[in-house]
Design a protein around this motif. Structure first.
Motif, PDB file in Angstrom:
ATOM      1  N   ILE A  87       0.856  -1.185   0.000  1.00  0.00           N
ATOM      2  CA  ILE A  87       0.000   0.000   0.000  1.00  0.00           C
ATOM      3  C   ILE A  87       0.893   1.236   0.000  1.00  0.00           C
ATOM      4  N   HIS A  88       0.598   2.173  -0.889  1.00  0.00           N
ATOM      5  CA  HIS A  88       1.413   3.382  -0.976  1.00  0.00           C
ATOM      6  C   HIS A  88       1.205   4.255   0.262  1.00  0.00           C
ATOM      7  N   PHE A  89       2.303   4.770   0.807  1.00  0.00           N
ATOM      8  CA  PHE A  89       2.210   5.665   1.969  1.00  0.00           C
ATOM      9  C   PHE A  89       3.180   6.828   1.807  1.00  0.00           C
ATOM     10  N   ASP A  90       2.897   7.903   2.551  1.00  0.00           N
ATOM     11  CA  ASP A  90       3.862   8.986   2.656  1.00  0.00           C
ATOM     12  C   ASP A  90       3.903   9.510   4.082  1.00  0.00           C
ATOM     13  N   VAL A  91       5.021  10.127   4.412  1.00  0.00           N
ATOM     14  CA  VAL A  91       5.294  10.647   5.755  1.00  0.00           C
ATOM     15  C   VAL A  91       5.512  12.147   5.625  1.00  0.00           C
ATOM     16  N   ASN A  92       4.806  12.926   6.455  1.00  0.00           N
ATOM     17  CA  ASN A  92       4.839  14.381   6.324  1.00  0.00           C
ATOM     18  C   ASN A  92       5.388  15.071   7.568  1.00  0.00           C
ATOM     19  N   THR A  93       6.372  15.947   7.358  1.00  0.00           N
ATOM     20  CA  THR A  93       6.674  16.966   8.360  1.00  0.00           C
ATOM     21  C   THR A  93       5.810  18.176   7.995  1.00  0.00           C
ATOM     22  N   ALA A  94       5.957  19.269   8.694  1.00  0.00           N
ATOM     23  CA  ALA A  94       5.091  20.423   8.403  1.00  0.00           C
ATOM     24  C   ALA A  94       5.175  20.831   6.934  1.00  0.00           C
ATOM     25  N   PHE A  95       6.398  20.853   6.358  1.00  0.00           N
ATOM     26  CA  PHE A  95       6.557  21.356   4.994  1.00  0.00           C
ATOM     27  C   PHE A  95       7.018  20.323   3.974  1.00  0.00           C
ATOM     28  N   ASP A  96       7.496  19.170   4.420  1.00  0.00           N
ATOM     29  CA  ASP A  96       8.066  18.202   3.473  1.00  0.00           C
ATOM     30  C   ASP A  96       7.299  16.889   3.485  1.00  0.00           C
ATOM     31  N   LEU A  97       7.365  16.194   2.335  1.00  0.00           N
ATOM     32  CA  LEU A  97       6.693  14.902   2.201  1.00  0.00           C
ATOM     33  C   LEU A  97       7.702  13.867   1.725  1.00  0.00           C
ATOM     34  N   TYR A  98       7.675  12.709   2.386  1.00  0.00           N
ATOM     35  CA  TYR A  98       8.616  11.638   2.083  1.00  0.00           C
ATOM     36  C   TYR A  98       7.873  10.359   1.717  1.00  0.00           C
ATOM     37  N   VAL A 154      11.082   5.588  -7.748  1.00  0.00           N
ATOM     38  CA  VAL A 154      10.281   4.530  -8.384  1.00  0.00           C
ATOM     39  C   VAL A 154       8.776   4.794  -8.268  1.00  0.00           C
ATOM     40  N   LEU A 155       8.390   6.040  -8.077  1.00  0.00           N
ATOM     41  CA  LEU A 155       6.971   6.363  -7.975  1.00  0.00           C
ATOM     42  C   LEU A 155       6.250   6.075  -9.286  1.00  0.00           C
ATOM     43  N   THR A 156       5.030   5.584  -9.195  1.00  0.00           N
ATOM     44  CA  THR A 156       4.227   5.323 -10.381  1.00  0.00           C
ATOM     45  C   THR A 156       3.760   6.636 -10.997  1.00  0.00           C
ATOM     46  N   ASP A 157       3.353   6.564 -12.254  1.00  0.00           N
ATOM     47  CA  ASP A 157       2.816   7.760 -12.919  1.00  0.00           C
ATOM     48  C   ASP A 157       1.591   8.272 -12.184  1.00  0.00           C
ATOM     49  N   GLU A 158       0.768   7.349 -11.658  1.00  0.00           N
ATOM     50  CA  GLU A 158      -0.437   7.746 -10.920  1.00  0.00           C
ATOM     51  C   GLU A 158      -0.080   8.550  -9.674  1.00  0.00           C
ATOM     52  N   ALA A 159       0.931   8.077  -8.936  1.00  0.00           N
ATOM     53  CA  ALA A 159       1.355   8.788  -7.729  1.00  0.00           C
ATOM     54  C   ALA A 159       1.968  10.144  -8.080  1.00  0.00           C
ATOM     55  N   LEU A 160       2.803  10.177  -9.120  1.00  0.00           N
ATOM     56  CA  LEU A 160       3.415  11.445  -9.535  1.00  0.00           C
ATOM     57  C   LEU A 160       2.362  12.454  -9.960  1.00  0.00           C
ATOM     58  N   GLU A 161       1.335  11.976 -10.650  1.00  0.00           N
ATOM     59  CA  GLU A 161       0.249  12.869 -11.067  1.00  0.00           C
ATOM     60  C   GLU A 161      -0.490  13.423  -9.861  1.00  0.00           C
TER      61      GLU A 161
END
Length: 266
Positions: free
Chosen positions: A103-114, A120-127
């Motif tokens: 399952i795709h996940f991301d981790v966020n600080t106040a201003f940044d996303l990891y 290797v991000l998919t086109d769907e995620a990049l969009e």
């Protein structure tokens, strides 16, 4: 005479239509209120990076409550005024679960996303990230990260997230989980919510609850609709959101925010 000194507006599904646009009528009514001295606060699940351009588009300064209440930011200085944050290791079980179930996940600080691996991000995620003005970075170790996080988000099809949500509801992590859209689940600090952050900001500004008007459309908006003196749901809201509100306006594709501001403030 407008008796509301603060207006809190959700973004996706509320302020913007399904084409991701703020209509001219809605922009005009918000500008008019800002010029009259009303404080406009965007309250959103988005990050500051994807929210500040909307204030710039409208042509006003203000305060934004982002990450579903986890970080409050001043637009002019981009200073974090307040945040509900926690250490990266608190979400280790969630990260392991996502890796195991792909399952795709991301981790966020106040201003940044990891993300796990930005290369290797998919086109769907990049969009998706591009639509929110976000450039994902590869997640470093907790030691290398150097700051606490405010939000952990998973992104998947609705049916899969329905299953994930049911499983995670059984966990006793001390963190707060909220569905911020059909395709998103956010995991945050136990006290982080739009309602709590709006309450705190109104207190700091010396504004009474009765002088706050809020407009939203989804489950993550319920706490701010209930805090505000008047809470207004969009007509495209789920039934539970409408039931939590004091009034219902038109949909986000029918200038619902503009109609509500005309009715209550202009």
């Amino acid at each position: 005479m407008n008796r509301y000194k603060m207006i809190a507006l959700d973004v996706d599904g509320t302020l913007i239509n399904d084409d991701h646009e703020i209509t001219p009528d809605t922009m005009h009514s918000i500008r008019r209120l800002a010029e009259q001295g009303t404080e406009i606060v965007l309250c959103t699940g988005r990050s500051p990076s994807s929210t500040l351009p909307l204030l710039e588009l409208i042509g006003i300064d203000g305060t934004i409550i982002t990450h579903n209440g986890a970080a409050t930011v001043e637009s002019r200085t981009r200073r974090v005024l307040h945040q509900f944050s926690f250490a990266l290791d608190r979400i280790a079980p969630y990260i392991e679960y996502c890796r195991r179930h792909h399952i795709h996940f991301d981790v966020n600080t106040a201003f940044d996303l990891y993300v796990e691996d930005a290369s290797v991000l998919t086109d769907e995620a990049l969009e998706m990230y591009g639509r929110f003005y976000i450039e994902p970075q590869t997640l470093p170790s907790a030691e290398q990260l150097g700051e606490t996080i405010v939000k952990f988000t998973v992104f998947a099809e609705k049916d899969e997230l329905d299953r994930v949500e049911k499983e995670w509801e059984q966990w006793d992590s001390g963190l707060h989980m909220i569905r911020s859209g059909d395709f998103f689940i956010d995991v945050m600090h136990g006290e982080a919510s739009k309602g709590n952050s709006l309450r705190e900001w109104a207190r700091i500004r010396g504004i009474e609850r009765s002088e706050v008007l809020a407009i939203g459309n989804y489950y993550n908006d319920i706490t701010m609709l209930q805090f505000a003196g008047v809470g207004i749901a969009m007509d495209n809201s789920p039934l539970e959101v409408k039931e939590a509100a004091d009034d219902v306006t038109a949909t986000n594709n029918e200038d619902g925010v503009h109609a509500a501001l005309i009715k209550y403030c202009l």
